[in-house]
Design a protein around this motif. Structure first.
Motif, PDB file in Angstrom:
ATOM      1  N   HIS A  26      47.487  21.499  38.685  1.00  0.00           N
ATOM      2  CA  HIS A  26      49.038  22.200  39.016  1.00  0.00           C
ATOM      3  C   HIS A  26      48.715  22.669  40.508  1.00  0.00           C
ATOM      4  O   HIS A  26      49.795  22.827  41.251  1.00  0.00           O
ATOM      5  CB  HIS A  26      48.876  23.315  38.280  1.00  0.00           C
ATOM      6  CG  HIS A  26      47.726  24.480  38.420  1.00  0.00           C
ATOM      7  ND1 HIS A  26      46.488  24.265  37.732  1.00  0.00           N
ATOM      8  CD2 HIS A  26      47.535  25.537  39.133  1.00  0.00           C
ATOM      9  CE1 HIS A  26      45.756  25.332  38.163  1.00  0.00           C
ATOM     10  NE2 HIS A  26      46.117  26.007  39.019  1.00  0.00           N
ATOM     11  N   ASP A  27      47.443  22.599  41.102  1.00  0.00           N
ATOM     12  CA  ASP A  27      47.393  23.226  42.652  1.00  0.00           C
ATOM     13  C   ASP A  27      48.290  22.158  43.634  1.00  0.00           C
ATOM     14  O   ASP A  27      48.667  22.529  44.521  1.00  0.00           O
ATOM     15  CB  ASP A  27      46.117  23.335  43.086  1.00  0.00           C
ATOM     16  CG  ASP A  27      45.879  24.065  44.325  1.00  0.00           C
ATOM     17  OD1 ASP A  27      46.600  25.346  44.194  1.00  0.00           O
ATOM     18  OD2 ASP A  27      45.422  23.446  45.016  1.00  0.00           O
ATOM     19  N   PRO A  28      47.891  20.753  43.427  1.00  0.00           N
ATOM     20  CA  PRO A  28      48.757  19.998  44.216  1.00  0.00           C
ATOM     21  C   PRO A  28      50.182  20.207  44.044  1.00  0.00           C
ATOM     22  O   PRO A  28      50.889  19.943  45.307  1.00  0.00           O
ATOM     23  CB  PRO A  28      48.252  18.476  43.932  1.00  0.00           C
ATOM     24  CG  PRO A  28      46.980  18.658  43.601  1.00  0.00           C
ATOM     25  CD  PRO A  28      46.643  20.204  42.512  1.00  0.00           C
ATOM     26  N   VAL A  29      50.635  20.214  42.807  1.00  0.00           N
ATOM     27  CA  VAL A  29      52.154  20.479  42.835  1.00  0.00           C
ATOM     28  C   VAL A  29      52.568  21.868  43.413  1.00  0.00           C
ATOM     29  O   VAL A  29      53.547  21.597  43.888  1.00  0.00           O
ATOM     30  CB  VAL A  29      52.389  20.813  41.026  1.00  0.00           C
ATOM     31  CG1 VAL A  29      53.878  20.898  41.010  1.00  0.00           C
ATOM     32  CG2 VAL A  29      52.050  19.583  40.437  1.00  0.00           C
ATOM     33  N   ARG A  30      51.829  22.654  43.381  1.00  0.00           N
ATOM     34  CA  ARG A  30      52.026  24.130  43.879  1.00  0.00           C
ATOM     35  C   ARG A  30      52.292  23.678  45.576  1.00  0.00           C
ATOM     36  O   ARG A  30      53.143  24.202  46.259  1.00  0.00           O
ATOM     37  CB  ARG A  30      51.198  25.026  43.991  1.00  0.00           C
ATOM     38  CG  ARG A  30      51.257  26.524  44.775  1.00  0.00           C
ATOM     39  CD  ARG A  30      50.202  27.486  44.394  1.00  0.00           C
ATOM     40  NE  ARG A  30      48.964  26.925  45.080  1.00  0.00           N
ATOM     41  CZ  ARG A  30      48.622  26.827  46.422  1.00  0.00           C
ATOM     42  NH1 ARG A  30      49.446  27.530  47.266  1.00  0.00           N
ATOM     43  NH2 ARG A  30      47.575  26.498  46.634  1.00  0.00           N
ATOM     44  N   GLN A  31      51.386  23.081  46.118  1.00  0.00           N
ATOM     45  CA  GLN A  31      51.398  22.495  47.497  1.00  0.00           C
ATOM     46  C   GLN A  31      52.376  21.700  48.039  1.00  0.00           C
ATOM     47  O   GLN A  31      53.193  22.106  49.183  1.00  0.00           O
ATOM     48  CB  GLN A  31      49.885  21.936  47.949  1.00  0.00           C
ATOM     49  CG  GLN A  31      48.820  23.052  47.914  1.00  0.00           C
ATOM     50  CD  GLN A  31      47.636  22.021  48.073  1.00  0.00           C
ATOM     51  OE1 GLN A  31      47.621  20.992  48.684  1.00  0.00           O
ATOM     52  NE2 GLN A  31      46.395  22.751  47.725  1.00  0.00           N
ATOM     53  N   TRP A  32      52.859  20.730  46.971  1.00  0.00           N
ATOM     54  CA  TRP A  32      54.031  19.884  47.352  1.00  0.00           C
ATOM     55  C   TRP A  32      55.005  20.900  47.146  1.00  0.00           C
ATOM     56  O   TRP A  32      56.070  20.458  48.208  1.00  0.00           O
ATOM     57  CB  TRP A  32      54.014  18.862  46.269  1.00  0.00           C
ATOM     58  CG  TRP A  32      52.975  17.991  46.071  1.00  0.00           C
ATOM     59  CD1 TRP A  32      52.102  17.666  47.089  1.00  0.00           C
ATOM     60  CD2 TRP A  32      52.540  17.179  45.171  1.00  0.00           C
ATOM     61  NE1 TRP A  32      51.202  16.640  46.802  1.00  0.00           N
ATOM     62  CE2 TRP A  32      51.421  16.373  45.513  1.00  0.00           C
ATOM     63  CE3 TRP A  32      53.000  17.063  43.671  1.00  0.00           C
ATOM     64  CZ2 TRP A  32      50.615  15.563  44.405  1.00  0.00           C
ATOM     65  CZ3 TRP A  32      52.476  16.197  42.779  1.00  0.00           C
ATOM     66  CH2 TRP A  32      51.377  15.487  43.414  1.00  0.00           C
ATOM     67  N   ALA A  33      55.273  21.902  46.351  1.00  0.00           N
ATOM     68  CA  ALA A  33      56.586  22.632  46.453  1.00  0.00           C
ATOM     69  C   ALA A  33      56.348  23.357  47.669  1.00  0.00           C
ATOM     70  O   ALA A  33      57.857  23.532  48.082  1.00  0.00           O
ATOM     71  CB  ALA A  33      56.538  23.393  45.169  1.00  0.00           C
TER      72      ALA A  33
END
Length: 236
Positions: free
Chosen positions: A49-56
């Motif tokens: 989930h952390d890469p998803v947060r960074q992409w967002a």
């Protein structure tokens, strides 16, 4: 999977298709980061989930800005409304404006709910839209009338709670987001975050009067526009 080498996604381990799809899921629907992680895992894409947060954080606002530039001119009837949200244990006011078609024009998170706050919203709207509306519809909060007399004196103003259901209904996705995110951390974070899903929703908005065939065509155009905004071909 064929990897798209777009300069926007340089130095990212995952293909552009995965990144753009994750960002679309997160902002298009009221999903938590871990929900997006599981939806990607169901398709065989293992990403936390952390890469998803960074992409967002990295791509969301940029995509929203490009979408705003592509959308047609707003309607000439603006519905304005405000709702109280809790941020870090303090009450704030989320002001929102939508047109008669349900497209969100803009939002503004403020700590106050008075005439000065209403003036800030109207000035922000005029600056962003570049033109005043024909009609402004609000509830009976006196701050709207006072702000309108100063900022948009020639605009017709209708005050009636029953007329403003469109603006009130537009707050519902925010309420769902608020629950999913366990509330917002700061006024700035809420302002930055909420401005993105509103624009994505505008792009994929379904008019109430459209039939199934018209909606499918509209949705196809929205996906084409999303592909152009993200630099990723449709069909992932």
């Amino acid at each position: 999977m064929k990897k798209t080498r777009h300069p926007r996604y340089a130095r990212h381990r995952f293909p552009a298709e995965v990144i753009s799809h994750a960002v679309w899921l997160y902002f298009r629907f009221p999903l938590s980061l871990r929900m997006v992680e599981e939806m990607l895992a169901a398709r065989g894409i293992l990403v936390s989930h952390d890469p998803v947060r960074q992409w967002a954080l990295k791509f969301g606002q940029n995509f929203a800005t490009q979408i705003r530039r592509r959308l047609p001119a707003p309607g000439d009837k603006w519905h304005l409304d405000e709702v109280v949200i809790s941020i870090a244990g303090r009450k704030h006011c989320l002001w929102r404006a939508v047109d008669q078609h349900g497209a969100v024009l803009d939002i503004l998170v403020q700590s106050r709910r008075d005439t000065q706050a209403a003036k800030r919203l109207l000035r922000k709207l005029l600056k962003k839209q570049g033109v005043a509306p024909r009609v402004m519809i609000t509830d009976k909060l006196a701050s709207y009338a006072a702000a309108k007399r100063t900022v948009m004196p020639s605009v017709e103003h209708r005050q009636h709670k029953g007329l403003n259901n469109r603006a009130e209904n537009s707050h519902q996705p925010t309420r769902r987001r608020e629950r999913i995110m366990k509330r917002f951390k700061s006024a700035g974070q809420a302002q930055r975050f909420l401005s993105v899903p509103d624009q994505v929703a505008n792009l994929f908005h379904r008019p109430a009067t459209s039939n199934a065939a018209d909606y499918r065509q509209s949705r196809a155009r929205a996906f084409t526009a999303w592909a152009e905004v993200t630099g990723v071909a449709v069909g992932f």
